[in-house]
Design a protein around this motif. Sequence first.
Motif, mmCIF file in Angstrom:
data_model
loop_
_atom_site.group_PDB
_atom_site.id
_atom_site.type_symbol
_atom_site.label_atom_id
_atom_site.label_comp_id
_atom_site.label_asym_id
_atom_site.label_seq_id
_atom_site.Cartn_x
_atom_site.Cartn_y
_atom_site.Cartn_z
ATOM 1 N N SER A 155 0.832 -1.343 0.038
ATOM 2 C CA SER A 155 -0.190 0.120 -0.006
ATOM 3 C C SER A 155 0.821 1.454 -0.046
ATOM 4 O O SER A 155 0.505 2.198 -0.553
ATOM 5 C CB SER A 155 -0.922 0.210 1.140
ATOM 6 O OG SER A 155 -0.163 0.218 2.124
ATOM 7 N N SER A 156 2.091 1.433 0.784
ATOM 8 C CA SER A 156 2.920 2.533 0.579
ATOM 9 C C SER A 156 3.449 2.538 -0.744
ATOM 10 O O SER A 156 3.766 3.764 -0.999
ATOM 11 C CB SER A 156 4.045 2.377 1.971
ATOM 12 O OG SER A 156 4.746 1.057 1.668
ATOM 13 N N THR A 157 3.956 1.533 -1.189
ATOM 14 C CA THR A 157 4.647 1.691 -2.755
ATOM 15 C C THR A 157 3.386 2.256 -3.737
ATOM 16 O O THR A 157 3.892 3.259 -4.324
ATOM 17 C CB THR A 157 4.829 0.290 -3.152
ATOM 18 O OG1 THR A 157 5.854 -0.175 -2.230
ATOM 19 C CG2 THR A 157 5.673 0.327 -4.576
ATOM 20 N N VAL A 158 2.309 1.901 -3.529
ATOM 21 C CA VAL A 158 1.284 2.269 -4.514
ATOM 22 C C VAL A 158 0.905 3.928 -4.094
ATOM 23 O O VAL A 158 0.825 4.669 -5.119
ATOM 24 C CB VAL A 158 -0.148 1.604 -4.342
ATOM 25 C CG1 VAL A 158 -1.178 2.269 -5.210
ATOM 26 C CG2 VAL A 158 -0.042 0.244 -4.690
ATOM 27 N N GLU A 159 1.054 4.337 -2.774
ATOM 28 C CA GLU A 159 0.926 5.833 -2.480
ATOM 29 C C GLU A 159 1.994 6.668 -2.988
ATOM 30 O O GLU A 159 1.903 7.646 -3.587
ATOM 31 C CB GLU A 159 0.941 5.773 -0.970
ATOM 32 C CG GLU A 159 0.387 6.964 -0.392
ATOM 33 C CD GLU A 159 0.362 7.244 1.211
ATOM 34 O OE1 GLU A 159 0.203 8.151 1.655
ATOM 35 O OE2 GLU A 159 0.947 5.973 1.743
ATOM 36 N N TRP A 160 3.283 6.005 -2.997
ATOM 37 C CA TRP A 160 4.603 6.722 -3.556
ATOM 38 C C TRP A 160 4.349 6.987 -5.108
ATOM 39 O O TRP A 160 4.495 7.923 -5.704
ATOM 40 C CB TRP A 160 5.781 5.877 -3.328
ATOM 41 C CG TRP A 160 6.260 6.170 -2.043
ATOM 42 C CD1 TRP A 160 6.414 5.191 -0.910
ATOM 43 C CD2 TRP A 160 6.759 7.466 -1.332
ATOM 44 N NE1 TRP A 160 7.203 5.777 0.107
ATOM 45 C CE2 TRP A 160 7.324 6.986 -0.027
ATOM 46 C CE3 TRP A 160 7.035 8.612 -1.967
ATOM 47 C CZ2 TRP A 160 7.875 8.005 0.656
ATOM 48 C CZ3 TRP A 160 7.734 9.885 -1.217
ATOM 49 C CH2 TRP A 160 8.275 9.256 0.174
#
Length: 509
Positions: A309-314
């Motif tokens: 989820s954090s990679t998608v947010e980045w």
Amino acid sequence: MDSFVLYSLLSAVFLFFVFVILRKRHRVRLPPGPKPWPIIGNLPHMGPMPHQGLAAMAKVYGPLMHLRLGFVDVVVAASASVAAQFLKVHDSNFSSRPPNAGAKYVAYNYQDLVFAPYGPRWRLLRKISSVHLFSGKALDDFKHVRQEEIRVLVRALVNEKTKVNLGQLLNVCTVNALGRVMMGKRVFGDGRGGADPQADEFKSMVVELMQLAGVFNIGDFIPALEWLDLQGVQGKMKKLHQRFDRFLSGILEEHKIKAGEGDRKVKHTDLLSTLISLEDADGEGGKLTDTEIKALLLNMFTAGTDTSSSTVEWAMAELIRHPTIMARVRSELDSVVGQDRLVADLDLSNLTYFQAVIKETFRLHPSTPLSLPRMASDSCEINGYHIPKGATLLVDVWAIARDPNEWNEPLEFRPERFLPGGEKPNADVRGNDFEVIPFGAGRRICAGMSLGLRMVQLLTATLVHAFDWDLADGLLPEKLNMEEAFGLTLQRAAPLMVHPKPRLSQQAY
């Protein structure tokens, strides 16, 4: 009490000088590095962001460095060629983990997959995960689950009339997708994809775990001081473990009760049922225990959700900051998918430019910027330098991906570098090309890499294709905060607050 503290400090000082004397007697050619301080060694040199601090040191001392953290030898790989020496040429020698408080106090005392010592038990846990959750067949069997949970997220965004915390909703989506695969049910929410207090609490637990795991705990490097818990890290880890254990024990007991009520001959349809069945079956490393099952669940729900989820947010933050790149990705998606349906797994291989965007996101924002530590089982020689037995290895994935010797304008977000005619057109993020290794490499490469890749790709493609995006509160894209937060995983310092606006035909939603 004061006498015990004084005794421990005097013991640490004595051991330090013994260590120095023995080192001088057995002088070997160690890699270069900054001069250590007495007792605490190079701990002060790490800085508040260790992956950034080590990258800065590598510019001074070179891509292969030696540090001494307390009484522990630490070697750092900060270039692709040096990382390949450790993780490819000498991979078998660096397949175990060093002792650390996180594994002891949170991960069920090394009984999980991530921190288990290299050996039969680790191979059993790895095999179970690879066969039942992360194999190509398993990923294909459960692709409908991923697509259904992403559709739930899309509908929640369509119905949202105010600004949203995108990372928060992404986390709910990834946890529920993994939960349905592992347990056959959603973990949070009512299936409408909106925010959920329990999900918020869970995410806070995961973020706290990653923050604590990212701390260089003095007790790990100066054993005589471990009992003092000078930073309060161990106490926080014990409390966090209790919270996770209540969560995981509840899941396990509920599943066992349901399994007991049903037909035991029914084919296993989720990972947890399979794991429970293995408690009565002998494998290469013996039977599984309840503790090992909970430790595996802990790995999956922490390492397998927040990283995606954090990679998608980045990725979404970078695309919002680069509208020209966003427009090109969206044009490709419209061409391949159209505007009457959402992106499906089968579309991903036809999205050439989009795949380059994902690779560039993994390069600039690797979910684990500083690799989980490994330990030298025996002494060896790397690039003419002596690596002591028992030394801890840290691979600075973040520094490697920003190495100007490997990348043109490394701080720029440029997906074209991965296209034909670019500087790295054939670079792979799966651990074969050491210039970009967001999942690590070698024997202890991330077990969930294939699932993580698919989830990141499908989520990002869907969000770009299905919505136009405005930043909240009238913030201009060029003013978006792109700073990193401290922790084992690469979180954003400020959450991505956005306004989604549907852009496809109504039937697509």
